[in-house]
Design a protein around this motif. Sequence first.
Motif, PDB file in Angstrom:
ATOM      1  N   ASP A 265      -4.979   4.810   2.355  1.00  0.00           N
ATOM      2  CA  ASP A 265      -3.854   4.374   1.175  1.00  0.00           C
ATOM      3  C   ASP A 265      -2.501   5.541   1.763  1.00  0.00           C
ATOM      4  OD1 ASP A 265      -4.888   2.613  -0.820  1.00  0.00           O
ATOM      5  OD2 ASP A 265      -6.615   4.329  -0.758  1.00  0.00           O
ATOM      6  N   ALA A 268      -1.076   3.937   5.011  1.00  0.00           N
ATOM      7  CA  ALA A 268      -0.387   2.598   4.605  1.00  0.00           C
ATOM      8  C   ALA A 268       1.155   2.702   4.351  1.00  0.00           C
ATOM      9  CB  ALA A 268      -1.242   1.622   3.712  1.00  0.00           C
ATOM     10  N   ASP A 269       1.012   3.834   3.101  1.00  0.00           N
ATOM     11  CA  ASP A 269       2.302   4.117   2.480  1.00  0.00           C
ATOM     12  C   ASP A 269       3.314   4.554   3.545  1.00  0.00           C
ATOM     13  OD1 ASP A 269       3.983   4.434   0.014  1.00  0.00           O
ATOM     14  OD2 ASP A 269       3.871   6.535   0.521  1.00  0.00           O
ATOM     15  N   GLU A 275       1.825  -2.523   0.628  1.00  0.00           N
ATOM     16  CA  GLU A 275       0.413  -2.295  -0.012  1.00  0.00           C
ATOM     17  C   GLU A 275      -0.592  -2.100   0.974  1.00  0.00           C
ATOM     18  OE1 GLU A 275      -0.852  -5.440  -2.411  1.00  0.00           O
ATOM     19  OE2 GLU A 275      -0.419  -6.779  -0.743  1.00  0.00           O
ATOM     20  N   ARG A 276      -1.734  -1.414   0.714  1.00  0.00           N
ATOM     21  CA  ARG A 276      -2.859  -1.124   1.497  1.00  0.00           C
ATOM     22  C   ARG A 276      -3.256  -2.564   2.302  1.00  0.00           C
ATOM     23  NH1 ARG A 276      -8.299   2.345   1.177  1.00  0.00           N
ATOM     24  NH2 ARG A 276      -9.696   0.930   2.329  1.00  0.00           N
ATOM     25  N   GLU A 280      -4.093  -3.220   6.214  1.00  0.00           N
ATOM     26  CA  GLU A 280      -5.237  -3.863   6.763  1.00  0.00           C
ATOM     27  C   GLU A 280      -5.366  -4.990   7.341  1.00  0.00           C
ATOM     28  OE1 GLU A 280      -8.473  -1.941   3.157  1.00  0.00           O
ATOM     29  OE2 GLU A 280      -7.596  -3.725   2.921  1.00  0.00           O
TER      30      GLU A 280
END
Length: 590
Positions: A265, A268-269, A275-276, A280
């Motif tokens: 998380d 990703a940020d 968003e995650r 992904e």
Amino acid sequence: MDFTVNAVLLPARDYALGEPRLLGERQVSASDLFTLLETRGWLSYFQHVQAAQFGVAGYWWLANPNLSAVLQGDAGVMRHWIPSLTVQVEQAASVTVQFKHPEPKASVFAALLFWLLVRQAQGSRVKMSEINVCPDFCDADYIPVFSERCVYTNTAGQVHIKFGLSILNAPFVTANATLLPLLADNLPFAQSDMQSELSVKIYHLMDAARDLSEVSPAWVAAKLAISERTLNRQLAELSTTFRELLTRFRNGHAIAKLCEGESIDRLADYLGFSERAAFERAFKSWQGVTPAKFQAQYRRLSKDVDVEALISPDRLPNIPAIGAQLLALAQRDDSSLEDMAALVEQDPVLAAKLISIASSAFYGMKPSSSIKDIVVRVFGVDKLRSLALAVLAAGSFRLNNCPAFSLERFWLLSLGVAQLANDFYREMGKSAEVQADIYLAGLLHNIGRLVLIQCFPHKMQALLDPLLRHPAPQELLAMEKLRLGVDTSEAGALLLARWQLPRSVSLIMRQLAVDKVAMIPEAHLLLIAEEFLLANIQAIESNLALPVLQPFSTDLTQLLRLPEASVEKILLSFLERLPQLRAAAELINQ
């Protein structure tokens, strides 16, 4: 000693000199490292340290096919760790590697570190045939561990090691042809010198950015004091685009941080994804697997670590006296309900806590002051013994130095997983003894996290504090393994062995970190139960729609071979009582 070394050389173990800088400062004073070596002992250092602790460079070492391939780039990785070090290789009837540094201790350290990595990658305790060092080091206790023979040399700052050609080409048991080029792309010493000056400048700007959400062609052009049109034209002349450079940087940085145990998380940020799920999807398009799968796969490169080298038995609490007596009582054929009630009542705090739990809305018993009463009306002998052991166990740890850890959340997950597993076993018609075992396993399945917090409080605080949400169970285990060298399942199994709790529970605990395909059914049940519980807790906390039944209902149906209607009924019934379970967890935490 006024030079610096890479911070990863400080071991993962919680030494008195302080915590390694896992995600922050990259360089530390060499005096810190050598003071630690003198204080704790060189031999102790090399017994505890592992290649996987050295981040991307350590994984690069392990992923190579053999030592011959490593030597083509290892001068770079050794300088990456120890600046000003020179490494030269000569090959004839045997192989000689020379390590040279202005500080003699640094040369010796580099030579021994090099050989430690050889042994870990080859999966053997092979020794070098000879080491040439100055007399101050030749009589040290750690030299015979690594070398068949020690020869004096009067050349200060130089160390020579010799070994046979067979070692040079022996395959690494940790070799990974898929991972190797990905790591090489993210290591300065392994990258091609053919990169353009403009590309390097852009990578440096990206690396220095607070996060990549602000990085755009206009932002980069402004930093370089050129127009955006000029930037795009110059990149086109290099047969590339800003988007391609950004993707390559994101890919390399993602690999590096996932190998270091970073939160998906948080990563990703940082990488600038909305968003995650978007991260992904992008990562899977780059590597063919999700970030969680990637992280879980490569945690296994450090699977052979001796856990007791990181968590010595003297750092574990002893089992409380009443806990040991409860276990002994369970082994007696002539023990009675009255015996157990009398034993628990010897500890007024424990007895009061168990009575308050039984009187909570989740269990629904009217207030009582009798342990015997709650055994008969609520728990039964086996379940109460398990709950008493879990309460005693959790109360044995010092947790104050990790404020990011929630003991209330720990109890909510422990009680919930235990109850769900017990409900399903009862539905399957399992015996009372088997139900008792799975209930105890559920209560204790995360007890190893308390071990990690007591033994590595600052590292666990650094791991838990930045998390945007509670990670999936196996994701958190992978982060622990990559950051600390040991995870909750391993630490918990070590504790249970010390406390001589049932081996069946320890076996289930160890299985929680393996691939789901290879996992034993009992561990798989606990894992799915925790995933289900976390998904619904997070849905409640985020004001999302309930219930969250999939994919958990389908997974449980396939695992337990129960009708899906029966599985969903148990899950829905449990969720109806989730607020009451949270209240019970609060009572234990008081």
